[in-house]
Design an enzyme around this catalytic site. Structure first.
Site, mmCIF file in Angstrom:
data_model
loop_
_atom_site.group_PDB
_atom_site.id
_atom_site.type_symbol
_atom_site.label_atom_id
_atom_site.label_comp_id
_atom_site.label_asym_id
_atom_site.label_seq_id
_atom_site.Cartn_x
_atom_site.Cartn_y
_atom_site.Cartn_z
ATOM 1 N N GLN A 158 -10.459 -4.596 -2.031
ATOM 2 C CA GLN A 158 -9.748 -4.931 -3.250
ATOM 3 C C GLN A 158 -10.235 -4.744 -4.427
ATOM 4 O O GLN A 158 -9.630 -4.764 -5.541
ATOM 5 C CB GLN A 158 -9.376 -6.386 -2.888
ATOM 6 N N HIS A 161 -0.842 3.873 2.255
ATOM 7 C CA HIS A 161 -0.183 5.330 1.879
ATOM 8 C C HIS A 161 0.805 5.646 2.902
ATOM 9 O O HIS A 161 2.065 6.287 2.617
ATOM 10 C CB HIS A 161 -1.559 6.632 1.864
ATOM 11 N N ARG A 185 -19.697 -14.081 -3.162
ATOM 12 C CA ARG A 185 -19.342 -13.475 -2.150
ATOM 13 C C ARG A 185 -18.422 -12.232 -2.106
ATOM 14 O O ARG A 185 -17.867 -12.148 -3.040
ATOM 15 C CB ARG A 185 -18.478 -14.396 -1.236
ATOM 16 N N HIS A 188 -14.250 -7.148 5.860
ATOM 17 C CA HIS A 188 -13.212 -7.702 5.287
ATOM 18 C C HIS A 188 -12.048 -6.674 5.377
ATOM 19 O O HIS A 188 -11.246 -6.303 4.554
ATOM 20 C CB HIS A 188 -13.500 -7.883 3.753
ATOM 21 N N ASN A 248 -14.113 -11.568 8.220
ATOM 22 C CA ASN A 248 -13.265 -12.444 7.289
ATOM 23 C C ASN A 248 -11.974 -12.880 8.132
ATOM 24 O O ASN A 248 -11.171 -12.030 8.475
ATOM 25 C CB ASN A 248 -12.790 -11.463 6.220
ATOM 26 N N GLN A 249 -11.642 -14.040 8.143
ATOM 27 C CA GLN A 249 -10.549 -14.777 8.343
ATOM 28 C C GLN A 249 -10.313 -14.379 9.840
ATOM 29 O O GLN A 249 -9.044 -13.580 10.086
ATOM 30 C CB GLN A 249 -9.190 -14.302 7.526
ATOM 31 N N SER A 285 -6.397 -13.536 10.808
ATOM 32 C CA SER A 285 -5.547 -12.653 10.185
ATOM 33 C C SER A 285 -5.258 -10.989 10.800
ATOM 34 O O SER A 285 -3.987 -10.709 10.741
ATOM 35 C CB SER A 285 -6.134 -12.376 8.724
ATOM 36 N N ASN A 297 -12.168 -20.658 4.304
ATOM 37 C CA ASN A 297 -11.304 -20.144 3.149
ATOM 38 C C ASN A 297 -9.870 -21.208 3.371
ATOM 39 O O ASN A 297 -9.540 -21.434 4.582
ATOM 40 C CB ASN A 297 -10.683 -18.732 3.406
ATOM 41 N N TYR A 311 -6.181 -22.303 1.288
ATOM 42 C CA TYR A 311 -5.107 -22.220 0.158
ATOM 43 C C TYR A 311 -4.209 -23.065 0.235
ATOM 44 O O TYR A 311 -3.877 -23.771 -1.009
ATOM 45 C CB TYR A 311 -4.672 -20.694 0.531
ATOM 46 N N GLU A 338 -13.261 -19.064 0.347
ATOM 47 C CA GLU A 338 -12.396 -18.712 -0.777
ATOM 48 C C GLU A 338 -11.442 -19.934 -0.932
ATOM 49 O O GLU A 338 -11.156 -20.787 -0.259
ATOM 50 C CB GLU A 338 -11.206 -17.581 -0.144
ATOM 51 N N TRP A 380 -11.654 -18.001 -5.337
ATOM 52 C CA TRP A 380 -11.090 -16.346 -5.153
ATOM 53 C C TRP A 380 -10.280 -16.727 -6.592
ATOM 54 O O TRP A 380 -9.352 -17.214 -6.664
ATOM 55 C CB TRP A 380 -10.201 -16.348 -3.889
#
EC number: 3.2.1.147
Length: 501
Positions: free
Chosen positions: A39, A56, A95, A141, A186-187, A190, A328, A330, A409, A457
């Site tokens: 990112q 892409h 992080r 990640h 990470n996560q 996901s 994390n 949200y 996060e 985050w």
């Protein structure tokens, strides 16, 4: 004990740092911000990864603007500017993630290591430590080297376990003397669900009836296989660290994406049951193996032979494979029952919980303030619930044996089409951060949850997965026409005075 009052809805007054600030927490509590390699870094000087391939190949999935991480905020060149922001915030933690393809461009360590990539992270880590900032380093990640996806479809194949271990070994060897907090993956939820279920994320595999543009996949079975291999790869790396690197004195654990779930109708037993199922399918899918060495019974019963099983050795390896958890958080959702058409061709693993998730309940009540507006369809708006962080922390303490927790996060986006002035005056972000910090303080004090750090985050605006540059998550502003500078927004100034009242 003092009674701590936190507001659940607007207007929030917690932005007053005289009332709520870092001194409300223990003196060793770490405050900082977070980021990830794909990112922020850009592609200069590294091998290709699956997010390069995915954005892409499927530009419409990389963001409404077809944005991608090719250059983004170019933290490969401007990492010193990132450290300046952390310094300005008086942050005590940062992080970030290591890009596997930057240090091992062709995925396997036996194919050679990129010394310049290793030097980049040495520079970043020593720069942080000079400023008294504790690095929290994520090994994976989501940016798997493309070669490993091409060769054996990445986490779909057990070969990933040893390749991930060899990569981690290199990281511990090179950076372990300085890094005391390692996050493996990470996560955990996901990649299996989004990368191999809905195909919204890289590598973009799914059943043809779920999305005909997917190059291959099976949304009903592959998410469970990928999750299984993630758990084994994670556990193998923790085992390696404990066998060979304990002298470095660090800690290691996974990152979980957490949500809280509330019944859509709290007087309806079916809604209540759906809510409990969601907790097991969303959190227990990974926490069951990590704490008990087995998947939750409801998953075993529902998923049947599509759910892989652990051998006794694997079960022992996975069980207890963390020193701490990165959580994390949200938002929170309402759950109501939903059919699980197991035999339909467009079945996905995410249907197995038998729950439909919304931000509005049976009586038409929105769960909280607006989190993110959906440009195309307002019924897809997301709303947030600060009290959810209290409920999640309390749940982890009680159900999963009181683990050491770092919030790795927590944050909110603002629209990317705002002008610079609007973006800088991000009062909605102050509301979001302070309301969650209030409930975090409350759960630590009232429930004695072992939380020792909070990383918001994100450090600065960056490429957002699936959203490109149409949203901004940063506490500092980045001008996409000139990415050399990072300027603290109102929220960054607020966080600075929260950390150093």
């Amino acid at each position: 004990d003092e009674e701590i009052t936190c507001q659940e809805n607007l207007p929030f007054t917690c932005g007053n740092t005289d009332a709520l600030n870092s001194s409300s927490f223990s003196s060793d509590f770490i405050f900082g911000v977070a980021s990830s390699a794909y990112q922020i870094e850009g592609t200069i000087g590294r091998g290709l990864n699956i997010w390069d391939g995915f954005t892409h190949r499927y530009p419409n999935k990389s963001g409404p603007d077809h944005g991608n991480g090719d250059t983004t905020c170019d933290s490969f060149s401007y990492w010193q500017k990132d450290i300046d922001v952390l310094d300005e915030l008086n942050a005590t933690g940062y992080r970030f993630s290591i890009a596997w393809s930057r240090i091992i461009p062709r995925g396997k360590r036996s194919r050679g290591v990129n010394e310049k990539g290793i030097d980049y992270y040495h520079g970043l880590i020593s720069g942080l430590i000079k400023k008294g900032i504790t690095p929290f380093v994520t090994l994976f990640h989501w940016d798997l080297p493309q070669t490993l996806q091409d060769e054996y479809e990445g986490f779909l194949d057990p070969q990933i376990i040893d390749d991930f271990k060899d990569y981690a070994d290199l990281c511990f060897e090179e950076f372990g003397d300085s890094v005391k907090y390692w996050l493996t993956i990470n996560q955990l939820y996901s990649v299996p669900t989004r990368g191999y279920g809905s195909a919204l994320d890289a590598p973009g595999r799914c059943s043809p009836t779920v999305d005909p543009s997917c190059y291959a996949g099976n949304s009903s079975t592959e998410p469970y296989i990928v999750a299984h291999h993630q758990l084994l790869a994670h556990a193998k790396v923790v085992d390696l660290y404990r066998k060979n690197y304990t002298h470095q004195g660090g800690k290691i654990g996974p990152t979980m994406i957490t949500r809280w779930f509330l019944p859509y109708n709290d007087t309806d037993r079916h809604s209540i049951a759906a809510t409990e199922r969601m907790k097991e399918f969303f959190l227990g899918w990974f926490m069951g193996p990590l704490t008990n060495g087995t998947y939750p019974q409801i998953m075993i019963d529902t998923v049947g032979e599509r759910l892989p099983s652990f051998s006794p050795e694997e079960s022992n390896l996975v069980k207890g494979s963390y020193d701490f958890l990165g959580l994390n958080y949200y938002f929170t959702q309402y759950a109501q029952p939903s059919p699980n058409p197991v035999n339909s061709t467009n079945h996905t693993a995410m249907m197995d919980a038998g729950a439909k998730l919304t931000y509005i309940n049976a009586s038409g009540h929105y769960i909280g303030p607006l989190f993110e507006k959906d440009k195309a369809d307002s019924t897809d708006n997301i709303y947030y619930y600060p009290k959810g962080i209290y409920s999640v922390m309390d749940y982890f303490k009680n159900k999963y044996y009181n683990p050491l927790i770092y919030v790795t996060e927590n944050g909110i986006s603002t629209p990317g089409d705002e002008n610079r002035n609007q973006s800088m005056l991000d009062y909605t972000r102050i509301d979001y951060l302070c309301s969650h910090l209030c409930f975090l303080n409350k759960v630590i004090k009232e429930k004695d949850v072992n939380v020792k750090g909070y990383l918001a985050w994100a450090l600065g605006d960056n490429y957002e997965f699936n959203k490109g540059f149409t949203v901004r998550f940063g506490l500092s502003y980045i001008d996409w026409n000139n990415v050399t500078d990072r300027d603290l927004k109102k929220s960054g100034q607020w966080y600075q005075s929260f950390i150093s009242p």
